[in-house]
Design a protein around this motif. Structure first.
Motif, PDB file in Angstrom:
ATOM      1  N   HIS A  56       8.361  27.989  43.041  1.00  0.00           N
ATOM      2  CA  HIS A  56       8.638  26.955  44.050  1.00  0.00           C
ATOM      3  C   HIS A  56       9.095  27.618  45.350  1.00  0.00           C
ATOM      4  CE1 HIS A  56      10.336  23.657  46.228  1.00  0.00           C
ATOM      5  NE2 HIS A  56      10.055  22.788  45.283  1.00  0.00           N
ATOM      6  N   LYS A  57       9.981  28.596  45.239  1.00  0.00           N
ATOM      7  CA  LYS A  57      10.464  29.327  46.417  1.00  0.00           C
ATOM      8  C   LYS A  57       9.304  30.059  47.089  1.00  0.00           C
ATOM      9  CE  LYS A  57      13.608  33.144  47.593  1.00  0.00           C
ATOM     10  NZ  LYS A  57      12.637  34.045  48.180  1.00  0.00           N
ATOM     11  N   ASP A  58       8.484  30.766  46.291  1.00  0.00           N
ATOM     12  CA  ASP A  58       7.351  31.509  46.852  1.00  0.00           C
ATOM     13  C   ASP A  58       6.391  30.589  47.597  1.00  0.00           C
ATOM     14  OD1 ASP A  58       8.391  33.778  45.721  1.00  0.00           O
ATOM     15  OD2 ASP A  58       6.727  34.139  44.343  1.00  0.00           O
ATOM     16  N   ILE A  59       6.072  29.455  47.010  1.00  0.00           N
ATOM     17  CA  ILE A  59       5.120  28.532  47.629  1.00  0.00           C
ATOM     18  C   ILE A  59       5.701  27.936  48.909  1.00  0.00           C
ATOM     19  CG2 ILE A  59       3.963  26.300  47.319  1.00  0.00           C
ATOM     20  CD1 ILE A  59       3.394  27.226  44.419  1.00  0.00           C
ATOM     21  N   SER A  60       7.000  27.637  48.896  1.00  0.00           N
ATOM     22  CA  SER A  60       7.614  27.072  50.105  1.00  0.00           C
ATOM     23  C   SER A  60       7.661  28.089  51.248  1.00  0.00           C
ATOM     24  CB  SER A  60       9.017  26.544  49.801  1.00  0.00           C
ATOM     25  OG  SER A  60       9.905  27.617  49.541  1.00  0.00           O
ATOM     26  N   GLU A  61       7.572  29.383  50.919  1.00  0.00           N
ATOM     27  CA  GLU A  61       7.632  30.429  51.937  1.00  0.00           C
ATOM     28  C   GLU A  61       6.265  31.041  52.248  1.00  0.00           C
ATOM     29  OE1 GLU A  61      10.461  33.199  50.319  1.00  0.00           O
ATOM     30  OE2 GLU A  61      12.165  31.913  50.813  1.00  0.00           O
ATOM     31  N   LEU A  62       5.175  30.423  51.765  1.00  0.00           N
ATOM     32  CA  LEU A  62       3.841  30.977  51.999  1.00  0.00           C
ATOM     33  C   LEU A  62       3.539  31.095  53.488  1.00  0.00           C
ATOM     34  CD1 LEU A  62       1.477  29.298  49.382  1.00  0.00           C
ATOM     35  CD2 LEU A  62       2.129  31.696  49.520  1.00  0.00           C
ATOM     36  N   ASN A  63       2.891  32.182  53.840  1.00  0.00           N
ATOM     37  CA  ASN A  63       2.473  32.428  55.214  1.00  0.00           C
ATOM     38  C   ASN A  63       1.043  32.943  55.139  1.00  0.00           C
ATOM     39  OD1 ASN A  63       2.357  32.896  57.932  1.00  0.00           O
ATOM     40  ND2 ASN A  63       3.542  34.782  57.850  1.00  0.00           N
ATOM     41  N   LEU A  64       0.086  32.030  54.920  1.00  0.00           N
ATOM     42  CA  LEU A  64      -1.290  32.404  54.636  1.00  0.00           C
ATOM     43  C   LEU A  64      -2.124  32.590  55.893  1.00  0.00           C
ATOM     44  CD1 LEU A  64      -2.054  29.929  51.721  1.00  0.00           C
ATOM     45  CD2 LEU A  64      -1.320  32.296  51.568  1.00  0.00           C
ATOM     46  N   PRO A  65      -3.158  33.451  55.787  1.00  0.00           N
ATOM     47  CA  PRO A  65      -4.132  33.527  56.887  1.00  0.00           C
ATOM     48  C   PRO A  65      -4.803  32.161  57.046  1.00  0.00           C
ATOM     49  CG  PRO A  65      -4.527  35.271  55.258  1.00  0.00           C
ATOM     50  CD  PRO A  65      -3.492  34.359  54.691  1.00  0.00           C
ATOM     51  N   SER A  66      -5.317  31.886  58.221  1.00  0.00           N
ATOM     52  CA  SER A  66      -5.915  30.572  58.479  1.00  0.00           C
ATOM     53  C   SER A  66      -7.139  30.316  57.602  1.00  0.00           C
ATOM     54  CB  SER A  66      -6.293  30.439  59.950  1.00  0.00           C
ATOM     55  OG  SER A  66      -7.229  31.447  60.287  1.00  0.00           O
ATOM     56  N   SER A  67      -7.749  31.361  57.073  1.00  0.00           N
ATOM     57  CA  SER A  67      -8.943  31.183  56.242  1.00  0.00           C
ATOM     58  C   SER A  67      -8.608  31.003  54.757  1.00  0.00           C
ATOM     59  CB  SER A  67      -9.880  32.377  56.422  1.00  0.00           C
ATOM     60  OG  SER A  67      -9.219  33.564  56.055  1.00  0.00           O
ATOM     61  N   CYS A  68      -7.335  30.873  54.426  1.00  0.00           N
ATOM     62  CA  CYS A  68      -6.907  30.660  53.033  1.00  0.00           C
ATOM     63  C   CYS A  68      -6.187  29.324  52.911  1.00  0.00           C
ATOM     64  CB  CYS A  68      -5.957  31.763  52.583  1.00  0.00           C
ATOM     65  SG  CYS A  68      -6.666  33.410  52.584  1.00  0.00           S
ATOM     66  N   THR A  69      -6.513  28.588  51.853  1.00  0.00           N
ATOM     67  CA  THR A  69      -5.814  27.324  51.589  1.00  0.00           C
ATOM     68  C   THR A  69      -5.404  27.276  50.131  1.00  0.00           C
ATOM     69  OG1 THR A  69      -7.895  26.188  51.128  1.00  0.00           O
ATOM     70  CG2 THR A  69      -7.043  26.019  53.380  1.00  0.00           C
ATOM     71  N   ILE A  70      -4.354  26.533  49.861  1.00  0.00           N
ATOM     72  CA  ILE A  70      -3.855  26.371  48.497  1.00  0.00           C
ATOM     73  C   ILE A  70      -3.926  24.892  48.138  1.00  0.00           C
ATOM     74  CG2 ILE A  70      -1.449  26.188  49.245  1.00  0.00           C
ATOM     75  CD1 ILE A  70      -0.670  27.699  46.658  1.00  0.00           C
ATOM     76  N   SER A  71      -4.300  24.597  46.884  1.00  0.00           N
ATOM     77  CA  SER A  71      -4.352  23.205  46.445  1.00  0.00           C
ATOM     78  C   SER A  71      -3.855  23.125  45.009  1.00  0.00           C
ATOM     79  CB  SER A  71      -5.774  22.649  46.554  1.00  0.00           C
ATOM     80  OG  SER A  71      -6.650  23.377  45.715  1.00  0.00           O
ATOM     81  N   PHE A  72      -3.414  21.934  44.631  1.00  0.00           N
ATOM     82  CA  PHE A  72      -2.863  21.697  43.304  1.00  0.00           C
ATOM     83  C   PHE A  72      -3.690  20.603  42.627  1.00  0.00           C
ATOM     84  CE2 PHE A  72       0.351  23.440  46.004  1.00  0.00           C
ATOM     85  CZ  PHE A  72       0.956  24.388  45.202  1.00  0.00           C
ATOM     86  N   PRO A  73      -4.757  20.985  41.892  1.00  0.00           N
ATOM     87  CA  PRO A  73      -5.640  20.000  41.268  1.00  0.00           C
ATOM     88  C   PRO A  73      -4.923  19.048  40.319  1.00  0.00           C
ATOM     89  CG  PRO A  73      -6.592  22.195  41.116  1.00  0.00           C
ATOM     90  CD  PRO A  73      -5.207  22.348  41.647  1.00  0.00           C
ATOM     91  N   ASP A  74      -3.855  19.518  39.674  1.00  0.00           N
ATOM     92  CA  ASP A  74      -3.115  18.681  38.735  1.00  0.00           C
ATOM     93  C   ASP A  74      -1.917  17.998  39.387  1.00  0.00           C
ATOM     94  OD1 ASP A  74      -4.890  19.493  36.734  1.00  0.00           O
ATOM     95  OD2 ASP A  74      -3.655  21.226  36.226  1.00  0.00           O
TER      96      ASP A  74
END
Length: 199
Positions: A56-74
């Motif tokens: 949860h901490k890691d995801i809240s601090e994500l700093n991704l390149p603009s060409s990367c996205t994260i999604s939660f299918p569930d």
């Protein structure tokens, strides 16, 4: 006024007793909330593992390149399983305006970060990343893994391959490597292996 030593120790014992009573009240309130939740009187509270808390901490601090996205299918209730889409904007895998998109599934263990996440590419490609194998350390995080995957596309490393034949082509004939990447991304055979279209 001077307080005799025995009064001072008595006051200390009274303060400790008050603190214990306060703890008992907190514990009793928690017990009541849990009973109410189990009877349907409120939402049940799921206890999170240390791995879930760290993730949860890691995801809240994500700093991704603009060409990367994260999604939660569930849904956001299942942080331990998610997908990362990478659409390379540089390097061999940036072929046109319609760059290919590569989707990776992440399955994170409850003992994360002591165990590396399991990452699989849904798009049929073979990639290697040392950070997911012998170089994994608990100080690494999800952001590190995603950047590692991103750099596999923008700066492929022929020195640490899963596919030794492709690495040899990259070292010896970068132009042929680029042609093979294009063929694989547009759907076709590279050698004896068929790759489905991903652009």
């Amino acid at each position: 006024m001077v307080i005799p030593w025995f009064c001072d120790s008595f006051l200390k014992e009274v303060r400790e007793a008050e603190a214990m009573i306060g703890l008992f009240k907190v514990k009793e309130k928690q017990r009541e909330q849990a009973q109410n939740a189990s009877r349907g009187g409120g939402a049940s509270v799921k206890k999170q593992s240390a791995g879930e808390l760290r993730l949860h901490k890691d995801i809240s601090e994500l700093n991704l390149p603009s060409s990367c996205t994260i999604s939660f299918p569930d849904g956001k209730d299942d942080l331990m399983n998610f997908e990362v889409s990478i659409k390379p904007d540089d390097g061999y895998y940036q072929l046109s305006v319609d760059n290919g998109t590569f989707v990776f599934t992440f399955q994170v263990s409850p003992v994360y970060p002591h165990e590396a996440p399991k990452v699989k590419c849904k798009t049929r490609k073979t990639f290697a990343s040392n950070i997911l194998r012998e170089d994994w350390k608990p100080v690494l995080n999800i952001n590190t893994v995603i950047y590692g995957l991103f750099h596999l596309f923008t700066e492929p490393n022929s020195e640490d391959p899963l596919n030794h034949d492709a690495a040899q082509v990259l070292r010896d004939n970068p132009k042929l490597f680029e042609t093979n990447v294009r063929r694989a991304m547009t759907g076709g055979y590279v050698g004896q292996t068929f790759f489905p279209r991903c652009i």
